[in-house]
Design a protein around this motif. Sequence first.
Motif, PDB file in Angstrom:
ATOM      1  N   THR A  28       0.854  -1.182   0.000  1.00 26.11           N
ATOM      2  CA  THR A  28       0.000   0.000   0.000  1.00 26.11           C
ATOM      3  C   THR A  28       0.889   1.230   0.000  1.00 26.11           C
ATOM      4  O   THR A  28       1.789   1.353   0.834  1.00 26.11           O
ATOM      5  N   ALA A  29       0.656   2.128  -0.951  1.00 26.40           N
ATOM      6  CA  ALA A  29       1.430   3.360  -1.045  1.00 26.40           C
ATOM      7  C   ALA A  29       0.506   4.540  -0.808  1.00 26.40           C
ATOM      8  O   ALA A  29      -0.487   4.719  -1.520  1.00 26.40           O
ATOM      9  N   ALA A  30       0.822   5.326   0.197  1.00 26.12           N
ATOM     10  CA  ALA A  30       0.040   6.522   0.514  1.00 26.12           C
ATOM     11  C   ALA A  30       0.495   7.674  -0.366  1.00 26.12           C
ATOM     12  O   ALA A  30       1.539   7.611  -1.018  1.00 26.12           O
ATOM     13  N   PRO A  31      -0.286   8.761  -0.428  1.00 25.75           N
ATOM     14  CA  PRO A  31       0.176   9.938  -1.158  1.00 25.75           C
ATOM     15  C   PRO A  31       1.540  10.395  -0.641  1.00 25.75           C
ATOM     16  O   PRO A  31       1.833  10.309   0.550  1.00 25.75           O
ATOM     17  N   GLY A  32       2.379  10.858  -1.544  1.00 24.10           N
ATOM     18  CA  GLY A  32       3.743  11.225  -1.194  1.00 24.10           C
ATOM     19  C   GLY A  32       4.707  10.466  -2.079  1.00 24.10           C
ATOM     20  O   GLY A  32       4.396  10.118  -3.212  1.00 24.10           O
ATOM     21  N   ILE A  33       5.904  10.204  -1.569  1.00 25.91           N
ATOM     22  CA  ILE A  33       6.935   9.504  -2.333  1.00 25.91           C
ATOM     23  C   ILE A  33       7.213   8.157  -1.697  1.00 25.91           C
ATOM     24  O   ILE A  33       7.576   8.078  -0.522  1.00 25.91           O
ATOM     25  N   THR A  34       7.029   7.107  -2.464  1.00 24.94           N
ATOM     26  CA  THR A  34       7.314   5.748  -2.009  1.00 24.94           C
ATOM     27  C   THR A  34       8.447   5.182  -2.849  1.00 24.94           C
ATOM     28  O   THR A  34       8.373   5.175  -4.081  1.00 24.94           O
ATOM     29  N   ALA A  35       9.507   4.719  -2.197  1.00 21.86           N
ATOM     30  CA  ALA A  35      10.631   4.084  -2.888  1.00 21.86           C
ATOM     31  C   ALA A  35      10.496   2.572  -2.742  1.00 21.86           C
ATOM     32  O   ALA A  35      10.233   2.066  -1.652  1.00 21.86           O
ATOM     33  N   VAL A  36      10.656   1.868  -3.847  1.00 19.83           N
ATOM     34  CA  VAL A  36      10.614   0.410  -3.855  1.00 19.83           C
ATOM     35  C   VAL A  36      12.032  -0.095  -4.095  1.00 19.83           C
ATOM     36  O   VAL A  36      12.618   0.164  -5.155  1.00 19.83           O
ATOM     37  N   LEU A  37      12.574  -0.773  -3.100  1.00 23.00           N
ATOM     38  CA  LEU A  37      13.939  -1.279  -3.174  1.00 23.00           C
ATOM     39  C   LEU A  37      13.922  -2.790  -3.239  1.00 23.00           C
ATOM     40  O   LEU A  37      13.060  -3.441  -2.658  1.00 23.00           O
ATOM     41  N   GLY A  38      14.901  -3.351  -3.917  1.00 24.57           N
ATOM     42  CA  GLY A  38      15.010  -4.802  -3.965  1.00 24.57           C
ATOM     43  C   GLY A  38      16.202  -5.214  -4.789  1.00 24.57           C
ATOM     44  O   GLY A  38      16.584  -4.504  -5.726  1.00 24.57           O
ATOM     45  N   PRO A  39      16.814  -6.343  -4.474  1.00 25.71           N
ATOM     46  CA  PRO A  39      17.913  -6.836  -5.306  1.00 25.71           C
ATOM     47  C   PRO A  39      17.406  -7.211  -6.686  1.00 25.71           C
ATOM     48  O   PRO A  39      16.194  -7.346  -6.904  1.00 25.71           O
ATOM     49  N   ASN A  40      18.316  -7.364  -7.631  1.00 21.66           N
ATOM     50  CA  ASN A  40      17.913  -7.767  -8.977  1.00 21.66           C
ATOM     51  C   ASN A  40      17.148  -9.081  -8.915  1.00 21.66           C
ATOM     52  O   ASN A  40      17.534 -10.013  -8.216  1.00 21.66           O
ATOM     53  N   GLY A  41      16.034  -9.146  -9.661  1.00 22.87           N
ATOM     54  CA  GLY A  41      15.236 -10.364  -9.679  1.00 22.87           C
ATOM     55  C   GLY A  41      14.260 -10.494  -8.531  1.00 22.87           C
ATOM     56  O   GLY A  41      13.608 -11.529  -8.383  1.00 22.87           O
ATOM     57  N   ALA A  42      14.107  -9.432  -7.725  1.00 24.03           N
ATOM     58  CA  ALA A  42      13.229  -9.507  -6.558  1.00 24.03           C
ATOM     59  C   ALA A  42      11.757  -9.423  -6.920  1.00 24.03           C
ATOM     60  O   ALA A  42      10.896  -9.816  -6.140  1.00 24.03           O
ATOM     61  N   GLY A  43      11.437  -8.885  -8.099  1.00 18.41           N
ATOM     62  CA  GLY A  43      10.042  -8.740  -8.509  1.00 18.41           C
ATOM     63  C   GLY A  43       9.538  -7.317  -8.516  1.00 18.41           C
ATOM     64  O   GLY A  43       8.370  -7.063  -8.828  1.00 18.41           O
ATOM     65  N   LYS A  44      10.414  -6.354  -8.216  1.00 19.80           N
ATOM     66  CA  LYS A  44       9.934  -4.970  -8.107  1.00 19.80           C
ATOM     67  C   LYS A  44       9.528  -4.391  -9.459  1.00 19.80           C
ATOM     68  O   LYS A  44       8.514  -3.697  -9.563  1.00 19.80           O
ATOM     69  N   THR A  45      10.308  -4.675 -10.512  1.00 19.43           N
ATOM     70  CA  THR A  45       9.961  -4.133 -11.822  1.00 19.43           C
ATOM     71  C   THR A  45       8.646  -4.727 -12.331  1.00 19.43           C
ATOM     72  O   THR A  45       7.794  -4.011 -12.874  1.00 19.43           O
ATOM     73  N   THR A  46       8.455  -6.028 -12.149  1.00 21.89           N
ATOM     74  CA  THR A  46       7.194  -6.651 -12.547  1.00 21.89           C
ATOM     75  C   THR A  46       6.030  -6.030 -11.780  1.00 21.89           C
ATOM     76  O   THR A  46       4.960  -5.770 -12.350  1.00 21.89           O
ATOM     77  N   THR A  47       6.224  -5.778 -10.499  1.00 25.82           N
ATOM     78  CA  THR A  47       5.171  -5.155  -9.690  1.00 25.82           C
ATOM     79  C   THR A  47       4.808  -3.773 -10.229  1.00 25.82           C
ATOM     80  O   THR A  47       3.627  -3.436 -10.393  1.00 25.82           O
TER      81      THR A  47
END
Length: 307
Positions: A28-47
């Motif tokens: 869940t991302a609230a209004p504002g700036i949310t950073a998504v961090l993860g190692p390569n292959g973690a699934g963040k880009t697909t998300t």
Amino acid sequence: MESEPVVHITSLVKRYGDKTAVDGLDLTAAPGITAVLGPNGAGKTTTIETCEGYRRPDSGTVRVLGLDPVKQSAKLRPRIGVMLQSGGVYSGARADEMLHHVAKLHAHPLDVDALIERLGLDSCGRTTYRRLSGGQQQRLALAMAVVGRPELVFLDEPTAGLDPQARHATWDLVRDLRRDGVSVILTTHYMDEAEQLADDVAIVDAGQVIAQGSPEQLCRGGAENTLRFSGRPGLDVGSLLKALPTDSAAAELTPGSYRVSGQVDPQLLATVTSWCAQHGVMPEKISVERHTLEDVFLELTGKELRG
């Protein structure tokens, strides 16, 4: 009354053949700036691509600004901006030509010339995209994502390949977006970028969000702060520990090098120096080290951010 989340993901699953890229992810991302961090292959880009409507979930629900990004894409697209790592620009188009084209697709775009100047693109406006440097292509992709005044913008590695001056100009632009009420979801490989910009950080690993909170909350949730000092070897660490609060720890890491961990505050510092004075110890090189976001990331994932 709490603001509605700009992104709400429940039990998202996305597979590619027999590989599960996203495995029951909740975010869940609230209004504002949310950073998504993860190692390569973690699934963040697909998300992120699922939020943008470029990927269809195998199961689970995704809502962006309250809308389904696949089924309601026509309603959603005018309200979001998307920065792709690949740029999303015709290779033969000129930089200024492409940006003016994108601006005309929106009802109330930003001032294109001012945006070009701000991002340092004024010297290459008539250069075709394929002849731009990697950093210039990156800045153009960012400009295209924000020129339409979106309510929510997705930035994928917005400062990758930029020099320090361009990087800080990008940070300033992202902060201005937040000030103007625009929400930002960004992926980044720079911990300092997440710490500088993000109101909230989500750490993704193995297709799931394994931790989420403000940078301050995440850093407090890991190892406590640490006080280090040097003294003569072989100090009675047990005696020091008895003088400290019950949730503290003390150890001699190497001969003459000591670490005290726990809730490091002025009282604990005074207790350590007082104990040293009582035992005839002159502490040297006293330093307080605070847990960083990178420390938390390594502890949770066991991996460097750049895999």
